[in-house]
Design a protein around this motif. Structure first.
Motif, mmCIF file in Angstrom:
data_model
loop_
_atom_site.group_PDB
_atom_site.id
_atom_site.type_symbol
_atom_site.label_atom_id
_atom_site.label_comp_id
_atom_site.label_asym_id
_atom_site.label_seq_id
_atom_site.Cartn_x
_atom_site.Cartn_y
_atom_site.Cartn_z
ATOM 1 N N SER A 112 0.837 -1.191 0.000
ATOM 2 C CA SER A 112 0.000 0.000 0.000
ATOM 3 C C SER A 112 0.878 1.250 0.000
ATOM 4 O O SER A 112 2.109 1.172 0.016
ATOM 5 C CB SER A 112 -0.919 -0.004 1.226
ATOM 6 O OG SER A 112 -0.146 0.022 2.414
ATOM 7 N N TYR A 113 0.227 2.413 0.018
ATOM 8 C CA TYR A 113 0.985 3.655 0.086
ATOM 9 C C TYR A 113 1.870 3.680 1.337
ATOM 10 O O TYR A 113 3.063 3.989 1.267
ATOM 11 C CB TYR A 113 0.029 4.851 0.116
ATOM 12 C CG TYR A 113 -0.602 5.199 -1.209
ATOM 13 C CD1 TYR A 113 -0.234 4.547 -2.370
ATOM 14 C CD2 TYR A 113 -1.582 6.182 -1.303
ATOM 15 C CE1 TYR A 113 -0.811 4.860 -3.584
ATOM 16 C CE2 TYR A 113 -2.166 6.514 -2.513
ATOM 17 C CZ TYR A 113 -1.772 5.841 -3.650
ATOM 18 O OH TYR A 113 -2.333 6.161 -4.857
ATOM 19 N N CYS A 114 1.277 3.371 2.468
ATOM 20 C CA CYS A 114 2.017 3.444 3.726
ATOM 21 C C CYS A 114 3.141 2.415 3.772
ATOM 22 O O CYS A 114 4.250 2.712 4.245
ATOM 23 C CB CYS A 114 1.061 3.248 4.902
ATOM 24 S SG CYS A 114 -0.257 4.483 5.001
ATOM 25 N N HIS A 134 7.009 10.232 11.216
ATOM 26 C CA HIS A 134 6.310 8.950 11.197
ATOM 27 C C HIS A 134 5.668 8.769 9.829
ATOM 28 O O HIS A 134 5.527 9.720 9.060
ATOM 29 C CB HIS A 134 5.238 8.883 12.301
ATOM 30 C CG HIS A 134 4.124 9.864 12.111
ATOM 31 N ND1 HIS A 134 4.202 11.176 12.561
ATOM 32 C CD2 HIS A 134 2.909 9.761 11.502
ATOM 33 C CE1 HIS A 134 3.094 11.816 12.254
ATOM 34 N NE2 HIS A 134 2.291 10.992 11.599
ATOM 35 N N PRO A 136 2.960 8.716 7.300
ATOM 36 C CA PRO A 136 1.625 9.333 7.287
ATOM 37 C C PRO A 136 0.569 8.355 6.787
ATOM 38 O O PRO A 136 0.864 7.246 6.328
ATOM 39 C CB PRO A 136 1.793 10.515 6.334
ATOM 40 C CG PRO A 136 2.889 10.093 5.423
ATOM 41 C CD PRO A 136 3.814 9.241 6.239
ATOM 42 N N THR A 137 -0.656 8.776 6.856
ATOM 43 C CA THR A 137 -1.765 7.950 6.392
ATOM 44 C C THR A 137 -1.863 7.993 4.868
ATOM 45 O O THR A 137 -1.267 8.839 4.207
ATOM 46 C CB THR A 137 -3.083 8.422 7.015
ATOM 47 O OG1 THR A 137 -3.340 9.777 6.592
ATOM 48 C CG2 THR A 137 -3.004 8.376 8.532
ATOM 49 N N GLY A 138 -2.634 7.058 4.316
ATOM 50 C CA GLY A 138 -2.817 7.031 2.876
ATOM 51 C C GLY A 138 -3.497 8.267 2.346
ATOM 52 O O GLY A 138 -3.229 8.712 1.225
ATOM 53 N N LYS A 139 -4.391 8.871 3.122
ATOM 54 C CA LYS A 139 -5.064 10.092 2.693
ATOM 55 C C LYS A 139 -4.089 11.250 2.568
ATOM 56 O O LYS A 139 -4.184 12.055 1.622
ATOM 57 C CB LYS A 139 -6.177 10.439 3.683
ATOM 58 C CG LYS A 139 -7.014 11.639 3.284
ATOM 59 C CD LYS A 139 -8.130 11.887 4.281
ATOM 60 C CE LYS A 139 -8.978 13.088 3.873
ATOM 61 N NZ LYS A 139 -10.070 13.338 4.842
#
Length: 597
Positions: A112-114, A134, A136-139
């Motif tokens: 995934s992105y993360c 840290h 970050p989130t996918g959004k």
């Protein structure tokens, strides 16, 4: 953490910290340098790296072939031209980090992105930085992707594109003193979203949307690839309905230098008067197969040449005789097995070329040159599409995961740049001592060629190298150990330390309101000028009861969280439903403990 001035190189790739060497049999800890940065020393003795992680992330082995600082230069140019919005503050992401993440994401479709960002950060995520970081989130990552135009990622591809192996290598093909390359197109499946279908469309079905449409919208890519090392020299993107000839003519018009001094091979779907004329005007030549429907009349007198080829021409769209394009045709019979495997079927194949001199390009050489088209283009596309599969929520097939057309184009350029860098890593291995040693172990002592290398193995090695990348792709143990010298240390500080200041000038959301907060300024001696700020804060167990902008009221005695009387013990059978629950506190705080506005 060790001091850079204490590193000593002792030869053989070994660097020790300090002057003393371990004695024989003594236990020693072997470490790997991850990052070099100025030291930020706190009052309690804690040592942090005074740097910003997004400035230090690299693509590992791939960055060495792209060149360190290339992505930063592209971002800097885009900022000057206004294609990227200037950021005044250091945030959790940066534009160079987004570009590197797109390449890493294209090469790791299972993540995934993360997860892709965590792999890209690698060991740097374990380094204690003064400015904490840290994943970050996918959004958040998607929001940063939208800020980067697709043409910025296209600029990264053109920096990576180009020949990887010289014309004198064994895998290179030369015809009439010119390097041979191939032009062909491929279709790549996209995420099935209404936006992608409306923009790119699909092939194979009459309906573009609905029940009778193909399962995926598709992106068409026409690329120019070299036979030597399967290097990608250039590419152009288009919708599924765009013709390959149209896209290739557009590429010739935009990048005529790609075709100058080269022989381009393509299949029978491409030959056309306008396309071949454009390549000739760019300074190149063509070898192409033509279908049986193309008229190739004989020149007056037969036009036969000593090598078995003949002179002919291609009619112009205008129909005028003076606009005819002279070419030379070479025919040969291809023997194909029949369906039952016993009989053989002969098929006549016609290959034309714009090289009219039969002495410089004999018919046999022209036919052999055309056969290399398959390994130059088809094999290159096949390796990319069958190895890097399963992106997004799909389990198989070459699927680009982006759901909007703008991000699809951005991801496609990242995919092409990533695969080109993987092959650049494979080409670099051929020039190492390991490849020379392998050639000596062979009976005929033939050197290793690019065709013998596994694209899958090199691709996996490139992904592994991301997790252990150093601060720069050009850093070496000798260069790091040379930091003990003052001049070398100053040069290394300029190379590796971020140019921007971590403490940017900006208005704080809410400054510290503690009256006991004091700041002391210190300088770490013996190193580049490093300023460290240490603050003594009054520790509390709760939030400030007087947020900025509100009227200060003295706290009631006995009601504070630090002097509240202990609650009496509850006994069995006691009704707890009447006890009022504590009010939720939705107010956020900054890192000093003060609530935000």
């Amino acid at each position: 953490m060790v001091r850079a001035a204490g590193l000593r190189a002792h030869g053989g790739g070994t660097v020790t910290a300090g002057d003393a060497l371990p004695s024989a049999g003594e236990l020693a800890v072997f470490c790997r340098p991850v990052v070099m940065a100025p030291a930020a020393v706190r009052r309690d003795g804690t040592v942090l790296a005074d740097a910003w992680l997004p400035d230090l992330v690299r693509l590992g082995e791939l960055e060495r072939h792209l060149g360190d600082g290339v992505i930063e230069a592209i971002v800097g140019k885009a900022l000057e031209e206004g294609r990227l919005k200037t950021r005044q503050r250091r945030r959790i992401m940066s534009y160079p980090l987004v570009i590197r993440l797109m390449i890493a994401m294209a090469l790791t479709p299972d993540a995934s992105y993360c997860e892709s960002l965590a792999r890209l950060a690698g060991l740097l995520a374990d380094v204690p930085f003064a400015l904490q970081w840290h994943v970050p989130t996918g959004k958040v990552i998607t929001g940063w992707r939208v800020l980067v135009p697709a043409d910025v990622m296209e600029s990264v591809f053109w920096e990576a594109a180009g020949p990887l192996i010289g014309d004198g290598e064994r895998s290179a093909v030369i015809l009439a003193g010119m390097a041979v390359c191939a032009a062909d197109g491929m279709l790549v499946n996209l995420a099935d979203t209404p936006e992608n279908r409306a923009m790119f469309g699909c092939t194979g079905t009459a309906a573009q949307d609905g029940e009778g449409a193909a399962p995926f919208p598709q992106l068409r890519i026409v690329a120019l690839t070299a036979r030597a090392g399967r290097a990608m020299l250039g590419a152009i993107l288009g919708s599924a309905q765009a013709g390959e000839q149209t896209l290739l003519k557009r590429l010739v018009k935009r990048r005529p230098d790609l075709f100058a001094g080269r022989v381009t091979c393509f299949d029978r779907n491409f030959p056309g008067h306008e396309l071949i004329t454009a390549i000739l005007d760019a300074g190149g030549h063509v070898v192409a197969r033509v279908s049986a429907t193309v008229a190739l009349p004989l020149e007056p007198g037969g036009g036969w040449l000593p090598d078995g080829s003949r002179l002919t021409w291609l009619n112009a769209p205008s129909g005028k005789k003076q606009d005819r394009l002279p070419v030379r045709a070479a025919e040969h019979n291809a023997v194909l097995p029949s369906g039952d495997g016993q009989e053989e079927v002969s098929e006549t194949c016609t290959v034309i070329t714009t090289l009219l001199d039969h002495a410089a390009a004999p018919a046999d050489a022209v036919r052999e040159t055309y056969l290399t088209r398959w390994s130059a283009s088809e094999t290159t596309f096949g390796e990319d599409k069958t190895t890097i599969t399963g992106a997004g929520n799909r389990t198989s097939g070459p699927v680009l995961r982006s759901g909007s057309p703008r991000l699809v184009i951005q991801e496609a350029w990242a995919w092409l740049a990533g695969t080109q860098l993987v092959r650049a890593s494979a080409a670099a291995v051929l020039r190492t001592g390991a490849a020379a040693a392998r050639a000596l172990r062979r009976k005929d002592n033939t050197p290793v060629t690019a065709d013998e290398e596994s694209f899958t193995a090199v691709w996996r090695h490139a992904i592994r190298s991301m997790t252990s990348s150093q601060v720069t792709a050009t850093s070496s143990l000798e260069a790091i150990a040379a930091a003990g010298d003052a001049a070398a240390r100053a040069a290394l500080h300029t190379l590796n330390v971020p140019g921007r200041q971590r403490h940017s000038k900006r208005a704080q959301k809410a400054g510290p309101k503690f009256r006991h907060a004091t700041a002391t300024k210190r300088t770490v001696t013996g190193k580049p000028q490093v300023t460290v700020f240490a603050a003594r804060l009054l520790l509390t167990r709760g939030r400030s009861r007087n947020p900025p902008g509100r009227r200060k009221r003295p706290a009631r005695r006995g009601r504070g969280p630090w002097n509240r009387a202990p609650s009496p013990p509850r006994h069995a059978g006691q009704n707890h439903a009447r006890t009022p629950a504590a009010a939720p506190r939705n107010q956020t705080q900054d890192r000093h403990g003060a609530p935000e506005r």
